[in-house]
Design a protein around this motif. Structure first.
Motif, mmCIF file in Angstrom:
data_model
loop_
_atom_site.group_PDB
_atom_site.id
_atom_site.type_symbol
_atom_site.label_atom_id
_atom_site.label_comp_id
_atom_site.label_asym_id
_atom_site.label_seq_id
_atom_site.Cartn_x
_atom_site.Cartn_y
_atom_site.Cartn_z
ATOM 1 N N PRO A 174 0.821 -1.212 0.000
ATOM 2 C CA PRO A 174 0.000 0.000 0.000
ATOM 3 C C PRO A 174 0.855 1.262 0.000
ATOM 4 O O PRO A 174 2.061 1.214 0.261
ATOM 5 N N SER A 175 0.224 2.375 -0.284
ATOM 6 C CA SER A 175 0.905 3.660 -0.326
ATOM 7 C C SER A 175 1.631 3.934 0.995
ATOM 8 O O SER A 175 1.083 3.705 2.067
ATOM 9 N N GLY A 176 2.887 4.377 0.887
ATOM 10 C CA GLY A 176 3.643 4.748 2.083
ATOM 11 C C GLY A 176 4.367 3.597 2.758
ATOM 12 O O GLY A 176 5.021 3.793 3.783
ATOM 13 N N CYS A 177 4.323 2.381 2.193
ATOM 14 C CA CYS A 177 4.943 1.224 2.865
ATOM 15 C C CYS A 177 6.455 1.178 2.655
ATOM 16 O O CYS A 177 7.140 0.391 3.298
ATOM 17 N N GLY A 178 6.992 1.999 1.728
ATOM 18 C CA GLY A 178 8.446 2.055 1.580
ATOM 19 C C GLY A 178 8.986 1.526 0.253
ATOM 20 O O GLY A 178 10.202 1.331 0.118
ATOM 21 N N LYS A 179 8.130 1.322 -0.730
ATOM 22 C CA LYS A 179 8.570 0.754 -2.013
ATOM 23 C C LYS A 179 9.558 1.678 -2.728
ATOM 24 O O LYS A 179 10.637 1.244 -3.137
ATOM 25 N N THR A 180 9.176 2.941 -2.881
ATOM 26 C CA THR A 180 10.046 3.883 -3.592
ATOM 27 C C THR A 180 11.355 4.083 -2.848
ATOM 28 O O THR A 180 12.433 4.118 -3.458
ATOM 29 N N THR A 181 11.290 4.184 -1.534
ATOM 30 C CA THR A 181 12.506 4.370 -0.737
ATOM 31 C C THR A 181 13.455 3.185 -0.936
ATOM 32 O O THR A 181 14.668 3.370 -1.098
ATOM 33 N N THR A 182 12.912 1.969 -0.955
ATOM 34 C CA THR A 182 13.736 0.779 -1.180
ATOM 35 C C THR A 182 14.411 0.853 -2.548
ATOM 36 O O THR A 182 15.621 0.626 -2.678
HETATM 37 N N1 LIG Z 1 12.092 12.718 1.806
HETATM 38 C C1 LIG Z 1 11.269 12.250 2.753
HETATM 39 N N2 LIG Z 1 11.122 12.906 3.939
HETATM 40 C C2 LIG Z 1 10.311 12.427 4.913
HETATM 41 N N3 LIG Z 1 9.598 11.286 4.807
HETATM 42 C C3 LIG Z 1 9.692 10.597 3.663
HETATM 43 C C4 LIG Z 1 10.525 11.020 2.575
HETATM 44 N N4 LIG Z 1 10.423 10.122 1.573
HETATM 45 C C5 LIG Z 1 9.551 9.191 2.011
HETATM 46 N N5 LIG Z 1 9.124 9.465 3.258
HETATM 47 C C6 LIG Z 1 8.191 8.646 4.057
HETATM 48 O O1 LIG Z 1 8.615 7.308 4.043
HETATM 49 C C7 LIG Z 1 7.529 6.417 3.919
HETATM 50 C C8 LIG Z 1 7.728 5.528 2.712
HETATM 51 O O2 LIG Z 1 7.640 6.325 1.540
HETATM 52 P P1 LIG Z 1 7.757 5.709 0.074
HETATM 53 O O3 LIG Z 1 7.738 6.834 -0.887
HETATM 54 O O4 LIG Z 1 8.915 4.785 0.024
HETATM 55 O O5 LIG Z 1 6.399 4.871 -0.012
HETATM 56 P P2 LIG Z 1 5.770 4.082 -1.269
HETATM 57 O O6 LIG Z 1 5.553 2.675 -0.818
HETATM 58 O O7 LIG Z 1 6.598 4.292 -2.480
HETATM 59 O O8 LIG Z 1 4.341 4.784 -1.420
HETATM 60 P P3 LIG Z 1 3.494 5.142 -2.753
HETATM 61 O O9 LIG Z 1 2.787 3.867 -3.156
HETATM 62 O O10 LIG Z 1 2.520 6.169 -2.263
HETATM 63 O O11 LIG Z 1 4.440 5.662 -3.788
HETATM 64 C C9 LIG Z 1 6.278 7.279 3.857
HETATM 65 O O12 LIG Z 1 5.690 7.303 5.126
HETATM 66 C C10 LIG Z 1 6.806 8.627 3.451
HETATM 67 O O13 LIG Z 1 5.991 9.655 3.960
#
Ligand SMILES: Nc1ncnc2c1ncn2[C@@H]1O[C@H](COP(=O)(O)OP(=O)(O)OP(=O)(O)O)[C@@H](O)[C@H]1O
Ligand SMILES: [Mg+2]
Length: 341
Positions: A36-44
Motif C-alpha cells: 500500500p501507499s507509504g509502505c516504503g517501495k520507492t525508498t527501497t
Molecule cells: N524525503 C522524505 N522525507 C520524509 N519522509 C519521507 C521522505 N520520503 C519518504 N518518506 C516517508 O517514508 C515512507 C515511505 O515512503 P515511500 O515513498 O517509500 O512509499 P511508497 O511505498 O513508495 O508509497 P506510494 O505507493 O505512495 O508511492 C512514507 O511514510 C513517506 O511519507
C-alpha cells in the motif's frame, strides 16, 4: 547481476520509512515490490539506485558492497511514474541522452534505432514528446533507461498514470523487453493484480518491512499473515478457535467461529484466523455449508461479485449466477487458509 539488501533502514528525522529490509533478487529475475501507499517501495528502490543512502544496512550487487556508491557508479537504469522526457528534445535525442559515452555519430543512430525497435516504436525518432501518447512516452523512457546497457533495471510504477487497458498491454511489453535482455529487474507497484501477473517473485511490503516473499501463486495460496491474505487478492478472514484431530471425515481440524464449526485441512490448535477466498465459496460445495443473506450483487462480466452478511459479518463470494435472498454457501476444507493468531 544479483542484488542483496541486508537490514536496510531509512529514517527521515522522526519519520521511519524502512525498518529493516532483507531481500535477495536473483540474476535475470523480474522481482516486484508491492504494497500500500507509504509502505516504503520507492525508498527501497532509491536505496538500490543509490539515490538515497540507507541509515543502516547494506546493498550488494553480485556480492559487492555498493552502499556508498553514487548512482552513476552502479550502472542501473531507472524509470519513474511521471514521464521524465525532455520536452524540447525529439524522441531520438531523448534516447541518445541515455547513452553514457560518446560513441561515433553513426553508431548512436544505429543504437537508438535498435532501442526504439525493442520498445516497439520503430520510426518514431523524430517525434517530440508532446506528439506521443502516455504509453508511448513511457516506452521512450524505458528505451532511454536501457540505452547504457544497465546491469539492473528499476521501475517505479511506470504504468500507473495510464488507463487500465493500456496498463495491461504495456506490462506484457515491459516483461517481454526484460526477458529479451535477461536483465535483473525490480518493479514497484501498488497494484496487486499487476504484481501477480508479471512477477517471477514478489515481496509484499507493509509499514517499512517485507511481509512475505515468494512466487505469485505461492504467496496468493499461502499467505502467512492476515495483512498478506487481504492485500494480495480479496479474502474473507474470520477469527475463531481451532481444535486438532476432530475434522471427522476430512481428517483435519475444525475451526469454531461463533457457534459454527468449519472443517479445515491440517493440524491447528488455538486462536486462528480462517481465510477463505471469494472464489472458494460456492453454492454447490458439499462441505462447510452455511446460510448467508445477500446484501449486494455486482456484475463483473464473467461472474458476479456477491456481498453477503453472515452472523453480522460481511462476506464476499464470486459466483457464476446472481443469487437473491438467502443462499447456502460452502467451501472445501482444503481451500481455506488457517493462520495462527
Ligand atoms: N524525503 C522524505 N522525507 C520524509 N519522509 C519521507 C521522505 N520520503 C519518504 N518518506 C516517508 O517514508 C515512507 C515511505 O515512503 P515511500 O515513498 O517509500 O512509499 P511508497 O511505498 O513508495 O508509497 P506510494 O505507493 O505512495 O508511492 C512514507 O511514510 C513517506 O511519507
Ligand atoms: Mg512510491
Amino acid at each position: 547481476m544479483s542484488l542483496e539488501l541486508g537490514g536496510v533502514e531509512k529514517t527521515y528525522g522522526d519519520a521511519v520509512a524502512l525498518r529493516g529490509i532483507d531481500l535477495d533478487v536473483r540474476e535475470g529475475e523480474f522481482f516486484t515490490l508491492v504494497g500500500p501507499s507509504g509502505c516504503g517501495k520507492t525508498t527501497t528502490l532509491r536505496c538500490v539506485a543509490g539515490l538515497e543512502e540507507p541509515t543502516a544496512g547494506t546493498v550488494r550487487f553480485d556480492g559487492r558492497d555498493v552502499t556508498g556508491l553514487a548512482p552513476e557508479e552502479r550502472n542501473v537504469g531507472v524509470v519513474f511514474q511521471h514521464y521524465a522526457l525532455f520536452p524540447t528534445m525529439t524522441v531520438r535525442e531523448n534516447v541518445a541522452y541515455g547513452l553514457q559515452f560518446d560513441p561515433p555519430a553513426g553508431s548512436v543512430a544505429a543504437r537508438v534505432d535498435e532501442l526504439l525497435d525493442l520498445v516497439d516504436l520503430p520510426g518514431m525518432g523524430e517525434r517530440m514528446p508532446d506528439e506521443l501518447s502516455g504509453g508511448q512516452r513511457q516506452r521512450v523512457a524505458l528505451a532511454r533507461a536501457l540505452a547504457p546497457e544497465p546491469d539492473v533495471l528499476l521501475l517505479d510504477e511506470p504504468l500507473s498514470a495510464l488507463d487500465a487497458r493500456l496498463r495491461e498491454r504495456l506490462r506484457l511489453e515491459v516483461k517481454r523487453v526484460q526477458r529479451e535482455l535477461d536483465i535483473t529487474t525490480i518493479y514497484v507497484t501498488h497494484d496487486q493484480a499487476e504484481a501477480l501477473a508479471v512477477s517471477d517473485r514478489l515481496a509484499v511490503m507493509h509499514d517499512g518491512r517485507v511481509a512475505q516473499v515468494g512466487e505469485p501463486e505461492a504467496v496468493y495460496d499461502g499467505p502467512e499473515t492476515r495483512f498478506v491474505a487481504e492485500f494480495l487478492g480479496e479474502n474473507n478472514c474470520l477469527e475463531g478457535r481451532a481444535s486438532r484431530g476432530v475434522g471427522g471425515e476430512t481428517g483435519g481440524s475444525v475451526v469454531a467461529v461463533g457457534d459454527r464449526e468449519f472443517a479445515v485441512a491440517g493440524d491447528h490448535e488455538g486462536p486462528v484466523t480462517l481465510c477463505v477466498r471469494p472464489e472458494s465459496l460456492d453454492v454447490t460445495a458439499s462441505h462447510n455449508r452455511f446460510d448467508a443473506a445477500v446484501t449486494d450483487v455486482e456484475f463483473l462480466g464473467d461472474a458476479y461479485r456477491v456481498h453477503f452478511e453472515w452472523n453480522g459479518r460481511p462476506l464476499l463470494a464470486r459466483l457464476d449466477e446472481p443469487p437473491t435472498g438467502t443462499v447456502t454457501l460452502g467451501f472445501d476444507p482444503g481451500d481455506a487458509t488457517v493462520l495462527e493468531r
